[in-house]
Design a protein around this motif. Sequence first.
Motif, PDB file in Angstrom:
ATOM      1  N   VAL A 116       5.662  -7.891 -12.212  1.00 38.37           N
ATOM      2  CA  VAL A 116       6.264  -8.572 -11.067  1.00 38.37           C
ATOM      3  C   VAL A 116       6.719  -7.498 -10.093  1.00 38.37           C
ATOM      4  N   GLY A 117       6.673  -7.810  -8.801  1.00 38.66           N
ATOM      5  CA  GLY A 117       7.001  -6.783  -7.834  1.00 38.66           C
ATOM      6  C   GLY A 117       7.434  -7.337  -6.501  1.00 38.66           C
ATOM      7  N   LEU A 118       7.808  -6.429  -5.630  1.00 38.90           N
ATOM      8  CA  LEU A 118       8.210  -6.730  -4.265  1.00 38.90           C
ATOM      9  C   LEU A 118       7.448  -5.798  -3.340  1.00 38.90           C
ATOM     10  N   ARG A 119       6.802  -6.364  -2.331  1.00 43.02           N
ATOM     11  CA  ARG A 119       6.149  -5.529  -1.333  1.00 43.02           C
ATOM     12  C   ARG A 119       6.739  -5.810   0.026  1.00 43.02           C
ATOM     13  N   SER A 120       6.789  -4.778   0.875  1.00 37.71           N
ATOM     14  CA  SER A 120       7.428  -4.879   2.175  1.00 37.71           C
ATOM     15  C   SER A 120       6.511  -4.294   3.241  1.00 37.71           C
ATOM     16  N   ASP A 121       6.434  -4.991   4.364  1.00 40.65           N
ATOM     17  CA  ASP A 121       5.635  -4.554   5.498  1.00 40.65           C
ATOM     18  C   ASP A 121       6.580  -4.056   6.592  1.00 40.65           C
ATOM     19  N   HIS A 122       6.510  -2.761   6.876  1.00 40.84           N
ATOM     20  CA  HIS A 122       7.401  -2.124   7.852  1.00 40.84           C
ATOM     21  C   HIS A 122       6.676  -1.808   9.158  1.00 40.84           C
ATOM     22  N   SER A 123       5.739  -2.623   9.535  1.00 41.53           N
ATOM     23  CA  SER A 123       4.968  -2.481  10.772  1.00 41.53           C
ATOM     24  C   SER A 123       3.975  -1.332  10.703  1.00 41.53           C
ATOM     25  N   TRP A 124       4.457  -0.086  10.591  1.00 40.79           N
ATOM     26  CA  TRP A 124       3.533   1.047  10.602  1.00 40.79           C
ATOM     27  C   TRP A 124       3.205   1.539   9.203  1.00 40.79           C
ATOM     28  N   TYR A 125       3.830   0.981   8.170  1.00 38.96           N
ATOM     29  CA  TYR A 125       3.454   1.293   6.796  1.00 38.96           C
ATOM     30  C   TYR A 125       3.887   0.151   5.888  1.00 38.96           C
ATOM     31  N   ASP A 126       3.232   0.055   4.732  1.00 42.68           N
ATOM     32  CA  ASP A 126       3.579  -0.912   3.690  1.00 42.68           C
ATOM     33  C   ASP A 126       3.992  -0.157   2.441  1.00 42.68           C
ATOM     34  N   LYS A 127       4.863  -0.775   1.657  1.00 45.35           N
ATOM     35  CA  LYS A 127       5.233  -0.178   0.376  1.00 45.35           C
ATOM     36  C   LYS A 127       5.395  -1.296  -0.650  1.00 45.35           C
ATOM     37  N   TYR A 128       5.295  -0.938  -1.930  1.00 45.29           N
ATOM     38  CA  TYR A 128       5.536  -1.900  -2.992  1.00 45.29           C
ATOM     39  C   TYR A 128       6.170  -1.184  -4.179  1.00 45.29           C
ATOM     40  N   ILE A 129       6.870  -1.951  -5.004  1.00 45.60           N
ATOM     41  CA  ILE A 129       7.425  -1.443  -6.249  1.00 45.60           C
ATOM     42  C   ILE A 129       7.375  -2.586  -7.252  1.00 45.60           C
ATOM     43  N   GLU A 130       7.009  -2.278  -8.498  1.00 41.14           N
ATOM     44  CA  GLU A 130       6.871  -3.319  -9.504  1.00 41.14           C
ATOM     45  C   GLU A 130       7.198  -2.781 -10.889  1.00 41.14           C
ATOM     46  N   VAL A 131       7.543  -3.683 -11.770  1.00 38.88           N
ATOM     47  CA  VAL A 131       7.756  -3.357 -13.180  1.00 38.88           C
ATOM     48  C   VAL A 131       6.893  -4.304 -13.995  1.00 38.88           C
ATOM     49  N   GLY A 132       6.406  -3.814 -15.144  1.00 32.83           N
ATOM     50  CA  GLY A 132       5.494  -4.639 -15.915  1.00 32.83           C
ATOM     51  C   GLY A 132       5.450  -4.264 -17.378  1.00 32.83           C
TER      52      GLY A 132
END
Length: 384
Positions: A338-354
């Motif tokens: 499960v994770g969270l991704r974020s769109d910051h206009s000029w870049y995207d990032k995500y973090i997840e644990v599994g």
Amino acid sequence: MCNVLLSSLAILFCDLPDSNSPPAKPDLSVAAVFRDDDQSSNAPIVAPIVARQRTIKGSSSQAPVVRGQGPGGMYDSPPPTAPLGGPYQPYQPQNPFLAGPDPVMPYLTEPGPTIISGINGPQPQRFGYTPYFDATYITPSTAKFPGQGHLAVQQYDGALKYVSMLGPDWVLSNTAEGGARIWDGPAKPDLPGSVFRFGWDLLLHSPQYGRWSAQLDFNPSINSDLNASLGREAFNLDANATAFYMVSRQLTLVMGVQYWDRVDNIIIPNAGIVWNPNDRLEVRLLFPKSRISYFIGNHGPAAHWLYATGEYHTEAYQVSMPGSSHDQIQMTDWRVAVGLRSDHSWYDKYIEVGYVFGRQVEFLNSVPSFNLGDGIMARMGVRF
């Protein structure tokens, strides 16, 4: 003379277009036009040129910036009819696997980019260069007999992708890939401390033909601990061919097959459905990797999605083992996260644990195969 002048002015004004008449439909190529097959639809014709994301002035909402052409002429999206409460996505009947990059998938151990970012259906292509980076850590797990000790894994992957038009309607993605694995353990067998991967992914996208489209992918790579000269065991020649059928705006069928060149010659389906029931939920029930995403809104400087994934994963490397200079190791497992991704206009990032389970380690030559215990996985990445 006056009569001639008055006659000329009358002819001139009669030839002017009626301001109330609808504008002429633009002449757009098949690959550029995104619209419903239903000709009675009032959806605007959109011909995207560039797809980016930015914050709209005077609003905290974020939406992809798409320079396109509609019935009213050229515009920067969102067009006037686009809602500002969520991520606007121009509709396109092309397969949902054409666009990228995706801040959640793919990873370099997979045979090529197959999933796009976002919800509300497919996005336009993002042409030009896109760098990305992924890092994964799997906690120490017990090596089961005949293995001994524990194995902890660090995974680092990076790539530079370039997307361009090939002819008037086809799209070609070139991706230079590189990665490393750092293995801590086990006590037996004595594995090398690190292995490396260098690959080049070539992905060709077809235009839309009615409700059908397709993609072909070839992903050769060198996979080795670099402790000996390269043999056939160091080369992985992966490929896949996939067709897409758009049932409706909300539902796309995926039908394909892929080949993974490992210790075992693995042939598996690349199939399933992509379903967008509303503007917040996206369901990708696919094999070998699925994802369910839910848009939770625009908070602070970014738009955010919660998601859950599940995947079948395998990779292989040429390694130097005691008594053998050319052996090949294959590691296979199942992963859920499960994770969270974020769109910051000029870049995207995500973090997840599994959670990683069903782990098998197999060798090509005389080293006995063994299994690994389950492990906890933490993974993060960024796309520019």
